[in-house]
Design a protein around this motif. Structure first.
Motif, PDB file in Angstrom:
ATOM      1  N   SER A 102      10.226  27.888 -16.279  1.00 38.23           N
ATOM      2  CA  SER A 102       9.644  27.631 -17.588  1.00 38.23           C
ATOM      3  C   SER A 102       8.445  26.682 -17.445  1.00 38.23           C
ATOM      4  O   SER A 102       8.226  26.090 -16.389  1.00 38.23           O
ATOM      5  CB  SER A 102      10.688  26.998 -18.514  1.00 38.23           C
ATOM      6  N   GLU A 103       7.722  26.510 -18.527  1.00 36.61           N
ATOM      7  CA  GLU A 103       6.569  25.621 -18.508  1.00 36.61           C
ATOM      8  C   GLU A 103       6.984  24.154 -18.366  1.00 36.61           C
ATOM      9  O   GLU A 103       6.225  23.336 -17.867  1.00 36.61           O
ATOM     10  CB  GLU A 103       5.747  25.803 -19.801  1.00 36.61           C
ATOM     11  N   LYS A 147       3.126  27.562  -9.202  1.00 33.74           N
ATOM     12  CA  LYS A 147       4.198  26.608  -9.479  1.00 33.74           C
ATOM     13  C   LYS A 147       4.317  25.576  -8.357  1.00 33.74           C
ATOM     14  O   LYS A 147       4.574  24.391  -8.601  1.00 33.74           O
ATOM     15  CB  LYS A 147       5.528  27.341  -9.669  1.00 33.74           C
TER      16      LYS A 147
END
Length: 469
Positions: free
Chosen positions: A304-305, A361
């Motif tokens: 997720s962010e 990421k």
């Protein structure tokens, strides 16, 4: 409550002991028993693993002394390279390391290794191995078993240590195979890296680790996967952790999906017993695990962010295993019948694998100050993919924005800290375990130079002898 030397109690938050402070004290070899008030007295000797079990004093005075001389030392502590260096070991420990002008050799050196023109650095660390994974182009012909898995794992252990990988964390094994490989290496029966292991993955019924279909192939397992070993509810997850620790596990490995309460219970239970936790997760389950205090996140799957900011906040380490997923995207595993493109037919892998997103990421996490470790996680074709998979993983980290020095730190000092062995591994300095790699050229100039292995010392034993070659 546990009392430290200054008489202050450990922090208690919501009934949970402060794991990170306890881990630091454990790393200092202090005898801590949760729930018992006692003096904090240092233990002279402990087992060389995360469990830190007290052992009788070890007399190394009669062990042979080995001196590595003339090479350039990259000791892993972040300082400048030391030209014309000397490293002295006795038994399984480093006695001295530094410039030749200030590091005299003992009179009774049993073996002198001339490393002139070579580079000396700490042994490499792989934080995500499965010793029991498959190998061989005809593996489909043969039934699997713990005995077969042990044979495969023994072969892989040799592949790793002769490439300079002197410590490895197994995060999911068949039965107790990884434990027995650990013991065989410790006893000198086989060549291999120091092994830390986490037993079977703890998961909910039908979750990753308890699926009826294979995660990689989607094929149904014999007998619908057999009797379930999944766990349901916080107390079953606590009991599963206790069972793993009873079985001598160094780490606990969790799999998603799971309830928020289940993840929190397992992590709390492990930490209360002084054992760290890794998780193979995705999506909201990852966020829940980070918030609950998981120690390492394995894989950048469907993050997720808010995952990276949470990792930064909770000091969660990251072992991205980028190559494991690029293999799926760039060719699959032909001998296992796994096609190119991603995960197929698997309920717990219902998302797209995006290599560029994975790299982003890792970049985001590194820039945020999240500790990054090196892990491979190769499920098939180990006989041809190792040790190359390890060095390819270093290249992926470089692609994600880590400098050569950053990557080398991830493979040594940072990896040791993530493994909870930073006081014993990861750097070359007096008192550390003698895990040493000697290569033919400067790895800071090119990571490819790590492939040019000349000597490997693992736990004080010379397992790769460049002079003999």
């Amino acid at each position: 409550m546990i009392i430290n030397r200054k008489g202050a109690g450990m922090n208690i938050r919501g009934g949970r002991q402060d794991w990170r402070r306890m881990a630091a004290l454990l790393a200092g070899a202090a005898l801590l028993v949760p729930g018992i008030a006692m003096a904090d007295r240092p233990i002279p000797e402990t087992s060389d693993d995360v469990r830190r079990v007290p052992i009788p004093p070890v007399d190394r005075s009669r062990e042979p002394i080995v001196a590595i001389v003339g090479g350039t030392l990259l000791d892993g502590r972040g300082g400048a390279a030391i030209r014309d260096a000397v490293v002295v070991t006795q038994g399984d420990r480093i006695l001295a390391a530094g410039p030749a002008a200030r590091t005299p050799l003992p009179a009774n050196v049993a073996r002198r290794i001339d490393a002139t023109g070579l580079y000396i650095l700490p042994g490499l660390i792989d934080l995500h191995i499965h010793f029991t994974q498959q190998r061989g182009p005809d593996m489909g012909k043969y039934a699997d078993s713990p005995a077969a898995a042990a044979i495969r794992g023994t072969a892989l252990a040799d592949q790793l240590v002769t490439a300079g990988i002197t410590a490895a964390r197994d995060v999911g094994t068949m039965d107790d195979v990884a434990l027995r490989i650990k013991e065989a290496v410790d006893r000198g029966i086989i060549r291999g890296p120091r092994v830390l292991w986490s037993g079977r993955i703890i998961s909910s019924t039908g979750g990753h680790g308890d699926e009826v279909t294979s995660t990689a192939t989607g094929r149904e397992k014999p007998g619908m996967g057999g009797a379930t070993r999944g766990y349901n509810g916080p107390w079953e997850w606590r009991a599963a952790v206790r069972q793993q620790i009873r079985g001598l596990a160094d780490w606990i490995k969790l799999g998603a999906p799971a309830d928020k309460e289940e993840l929190a219970a397992a992590i709390d239970e492990a930490h209360s017993l002084g054992v760290p936790v890794a998780i193979d997760s995705y999506g909201v389950y990852t966020d829940w695990a980070i918030e609950a205090g998981v120690d390492t996140l394995e894989h950048p799957l469907a993050m997720s962010e808010q995952a990276v900011p949470l990792m930064k906040k909770h000091r969660t380490a990251f072992v991205p295993t980028i190559g494991a997923f690029d293999n799926l995207l760039a060719g699959g595993y032909p001998t296992a019948g796994i096609p190119t493109g991603g995960f197929y037919h698997t309920h717990s892998r219902r998302f797209v694998i995006d290599q560029q997103d994975h790299l982003k990421k890792v970049t985001e996490a590194f820039r945020a100050g999240v500790p990054i470790g090196v892990g491979t996680d190769i499920p098939f074709e180990n006989e041809v993919r190792y040790p190359d998979a390890y060095f390819r993983e270093l290249d992926y980290l470089h692609q994600a924005g880590l400098s050569n020095a950053d990557v080398l730190a991830s493979a040594t000092r940072v990896g040791a800290q993530i493994m909870r062995m930073g006081d014993k591994l990861g750097t070359i300095e007096p008192g550390k375990i003698a895990d040493i790699l000697v290569v033919g050229a400067d790895p800071l100039a090119s990571l490819k130079n790590l492939r040019d292995v000349r000597y490997v010392i693992a736990d004080g034993q010379l397992v790769m002898d460049g002079a003999a070659r």
